[in-house]
Scaffold this motif. Structure first.
Motif, short mmCIF file in Angstrom:
data_model
loop_
_atom_site.label_atom_id
_atom_site.label_comp_id
_atom_site.label_asym_id
_atom_site.label_seq_id
_atom_site.Cartn_x
_atom_site.Cartn_y
_atom_site.Cartn_z
N GLU A 115 0.82 -1.21 0.00
CA GLU A 115 0.00 0.00 0.00
C GLU A 115 0.86 1.27 0.00
O GLU A 115 0.35 2.38 0.04
N ILE A 116 2.19 1.10 -0.07
CA ILE A 116 3.12 2.23 -0.04
C ILE A 116 3.71 2.43 -1.43
O ILE A 116 4.26 1.51 -2.03
N TYR A 117 3.62 3.67 -1.92
CA TYR A 117 4.16 4.02 -3.23
C TYR A 117 5.10 5.22 -3.06
O TYR A 117 4.71 6.25 -2.51
N PHE A 118 6.33 5.06 -3.53
CA PHE A 118 7.31 6.13 -3.36
C PHE A 118 7.13 7.21 -4.43
O PHE A 118 6.82 6.92 -5.59
N GLN A 132 -7.31 4.36 12.33
CA GLN A 132 -7.75 5.75 12.18
C GLN A 132 -8.61 5.96 10.93
O GLN A 132 -9.00 7.09 10.64
N ASN A 133 -8.87 4.90 10.18
CA ASN A 133 -9.74 4.97 8.99
C ASN A 133 -9.22 5.92 7.91
O ASN A 133 -9.99 6.58 7.20
N ILE A 134 -7.90 5.98 7.78
CA ILE A 134 -7.28 6.82 6.75
C ILE A 134 -7.12 6.01 5.46
O ILE A 134 -6.57 4.91 5.48
N ASP A 135 -7.60 6.56 4.35
CA ASP A 135 -7.54 5.87 3.07
C ASP A 135 -6.28 6.21 2.27
O ASP A 135 -5.75 5.37 1.55
N LEU A 136 -5.84 7.47 2.37
CA LEU A 136 -4.65 7.92 1.66
C LEU A 136 -3.88 8.87 2.58
O LEU A 136 -4.48 9.68 3.30
N LEU A 137 -2.55 8.77 2.54
CA LEU A 137 -1.71 9.60 3.41
C LEU A 137 -0.44 9.99 2.69
O LEU A 137 0.23 9.15 2.08
N SER A 138 -0.10 11.28 2.76
CA SER A 138 1.11 11.80 2.11
C SER A 138 2.20 12.06 3.14
O SER A 138 1.91 12.53 4.25
N LEU A 139 3.46 11.79 2.74
CA LEU A 139 4.59 12.11 3.61
C LEU A 139 5.80 12.50 2.77
O LEU A 139 5.85 12.23 1.57
N SER A 140 6.76 13.15 3.42
CA SER A 140 7.97 13.62 2.74
C SER A 140 9.17 13.43 3.65
O SER A 140 9.18 13.89 4.80
N ALA A 141 10.19 12.76 3.14
CA ALA A 141 11.32 12.34 3.98
C ALA A 141 12.10 13.49 4.60
O ALA A 141 12.61 13.38 5.71
N HIS A 142 12.20 14.62 3.91
CA HIS A 142 13.07 15.69 4.42
C HIS A 142 12.47 16.41 5.63
O HIS A 142 13.13 17.26 6.24
N LYS A 143 11.24 16.06 6.00
CA LYS A 143 10.64 16.64 7.21
C LYS A 143 10.99 15.82 8.46
O LYS A 143 10.75 16.28 9.57
N PHE A 144 11.53 14.60 8.27
CA PHE A 144 11.89 13.79 9.44
C PHE A 144 13.31 13.25 9.32
O PHE A 144 13.58 12.10 9.54
N TYR A 145 14.23 14.15 8.95
CA TYR A 145 15.67 13.89 8.94
C TYR A 145 16.09 12.89 7.86
O TYR A 145 17.08 12.18 8.00
N GLY A 146 15.34 12.89 6.76
CA GLY A 146 15.69 12.11 5.59
C GLY A 146 16.09 13.03 4.45
O GLY A 146 16.14 14.26 4.61
N PRO A 147 16.37 12.47 3.28
CA PRO A 147 16.80 13.28 2.14
C PRO A 147 15.64 14.03 1.48
O PRO A 147 14.48 13.64 1.61
N LYS A 148 15.97 15.09 0.78
CA LYS A 148 14.99 15.82 0.00
C LYS A 148 14.72 15.08 -1.31
O LYS A 148 15.55 14.30 -1.76
N GLY A 197 9.45 10.97 -1.13
CA GLY A 197 8.34 10.87 -0.19
C GLY A 197 7.55 9.62 -0.51
O GLY A 197 8.04 8.73 -1.22
N ALA A 198 6.34 9.56 -0.01
CA ALA A 198 5.52 8.38 -0.28
C ALA A 198 4.05 8.75 -0.19
O ALA A 198 3.67 9.74 0.44
N LEU A 199 3.24 7.92 -0.83
CA LEU A 199 1.79 8.01 -0.70
C LEU A 199 1.27 6.65 -0.28
O LEU A 199 1.54 5.64 -0.95
N TYR A 200 0.58 6.63 0.84
CA TYR A 200 -0.12 5.42 1.26
C TYR A 200 -1.47 5.41 0.57
O TYR A 200 -2.22 6.40 0.63
N ILE A 250 16.69 5.23 -5.87
CA ILE A 250 17.01 4.16 -4.92
C ILE A 250 17.62 4.69 -3.63
O ILE A 250 17.17 4.37 -2.53
N ALA A 251 18.65 5.52 -3.76
CA ALA A 251 19.31 6.04 -2.56
C ALA A 251 18.33 6.84 -1.71
O ALA A 251 18.30 6.72 -0.48
N GLY A 252 17.51 7.65 -2.36
CA GLY A 252 16.53 8.45 -1.64
C GLY A 252 15.51 7.57 -0.92
O GLY A 252 15.13 7.83 0.22
N ILE A 253 15.04 6.54 -1.61
CA ILE A 253 14.06 5.64 -1.02
C ILE A 253 14.65 4.91 0.18
O ILE A 253 14.00 4.77 1.24
#
Length: 398
Positions: free
Chosen positions: A67-70, A194-210, A213-216, A243-246
């Motif tokens: 369910e995770i797509y980069f 939590q009944n969430i169907d889709l969720l967006s995230l971005s790695a550079h907000k939690f000490y990852g590379p710019k 990100g990913a979409l659930y 690859i490196a970013g993921i």
């Protein structure tokens, strides 16, 4: 006074990439550079690394790996979630519900869809930036196909009642998307409960590379592709994988969610001391956002009679990095749409300052800011005609 050491208090704009994250990324720039779509051994190594990172992101969200797509980051994820659901479900309805305080990646996407014939409702918020669940329920119609409400606001830090809002969406059989870019590592998330169907995230907000990100996307969601081309990401998102970013994204989210309560406790103590000091030392200052239902490191304060941009320049001269709001609109002279939505007057919203703390900050940083910021505000007010008029009207120093 010359510049001191850099005091970084703009973690909502971006974070540095942690050494442990960089270390796991490096081999995928050199030795393990194979294209995951190829069939030889170094390509299989790349594919295995992506699969491992996918599992780490899924675990952090309470999701399944498939369910995770980069993606390239939060903006792409938001665009894909909203446009993808809108186009795939157009025959069922054309109504989307969001809020007035969303990130522009959501608001501008919804405005684009309005030009395509979709109807969008922008829910109001209260003075703290909270959405009223009853407002959401009233806004749902038989044509509503998607609700998109951010988990936590990037400017004022307010955390929305996501589980309650998503439950309303589920009751009415409407897809629920949340932009959780600011929430990862700051709140515990379980997309299933939590009944969430889709969720967006971005790695550079939690000490990852710019740039990653990913979409659930919950299994069974009807969604169109945003990017067409090859068959990467299980034919959902074309383009040779970063690859490196993921790999970095996977490691970063693993670290960020390992001890959320411990992280929050340390950061919140500093944030609260900083707020107390500001309100004690600087008159005509007010906190923006909810006093308790907010991100642990977020502090947004408005100072009357001055401009936020001027504050930033003076603070920068003292080595303090801060913001007036979203980094994506830092070049704009328009007042914050978020602050205006909370009912803050235009003239006061112009004097807002966002200080967002993170892992690099110390109690010594708080001491420096509490020494420098009152002086900066005082100097700017001394040059402010509005401030002088206020003093004259009151017949005293203000």
């Amino acid at each position: 006074m010359g510049k001191q050491r850099i005091i970084y208090m703009d973690h909502s704009a971006t974070t540095y990439t942690k050494k442990d994250v960089v270390d796991v990324m490096l081999p995928y720039f050199t030795n393990h550079f194979g294209n995951p779509s190829s069939i030889y051994s170094i390509a299989r190594e790349s594919k295995q690394a992506i699969d491992s990172a996918r599992s780490k992101v899924a675990k952090a969200l309470g999701a399944q790996p498939d369910e995770i797509y980069f993606t390239s980051g939060g903006s792409e994820s938001d665009n894909w979630a909203i446009k993808g659901v809108a186009y795939a479900n157009r025959k069922r309805g054309n109504h989307i519900i969001t809020t007035k305080i969303e990130h522009h990646a959501v608001i501008h996407t919804c405005q684009f869809l309005e030009k395509e014939g979709f109807a969008v409702t922008y829910l109001p918020v209260d003075r703290y930036g909270l959405v009223d669940p009853s407002d959401l329920e009233k806004a749902i119609t038989e044509k509503t196909i998607l609700i998109s409400i951010m988990y936590a606001n990037n400017e004022i830090g307010t955390i929305e009642p996501i589980q309650e809002l998503a439950a309303i969406a589920q009751k009415h059989k409407v897809y629920f998307h949340t932009d959780a870019v600011q929430a990862i590592g700051n709140v515990s998330i379980d997309v299933k409960s939590q009944n969430i169907d889709l969720l967006s995230l971005s790695a550079h907000k939690f000490y990852g590379p710019k740039g990653v990100g990913a979409l659930y996307i919950r299994n069974g969601i009807r969604i169109e592709n945003l990017i067409h081309g090859g068959g990467q990401e299980r034919k959902k998102r074309a383009g040779t994988e970063n690859i490196a970013g993921i790999v970095g994204c996977g490691k970063a989210i693993e670290l960020a969610t390992a001890d959320i309560s411990g992280h929050n406790a340390r950061i919140q103590v500093m944030r609260d001391r900083l707020l107390r000091g500001i309100l004690e030392k600087i008159p005509h200052a007010r906190l923006n956002g909810h006093p308790t239902k907010r991100l642990p490191g977020n502090l947004n304060v408005s100072f009357e009679f001055i401009e936020g941009e001027s504050m930033l320049l003076w603070l920068d001269d003292e080595g303090i990095c801060a913001s007036t709001g979203s980094a994506c609109t830092s070049g704009s002279l328009e007042p914050s749409h978020v602050l205006l939505a909370t009912g803050l007057p235009v003239e006061i919203s112009h004097g807002s300052l966002r200080l967002t703390l993170g892992d690099v900050n110390t109690e010594a940083d708080i001491d420096v800011v509490l020494e420098v910021l009152p002086k900066v505000v005082s100097k700017l007010r001394d040059m402010s005609p509005l401030y002088q008029k206020e003093a004259k009207d009151r017949g005293c120093n203000v």
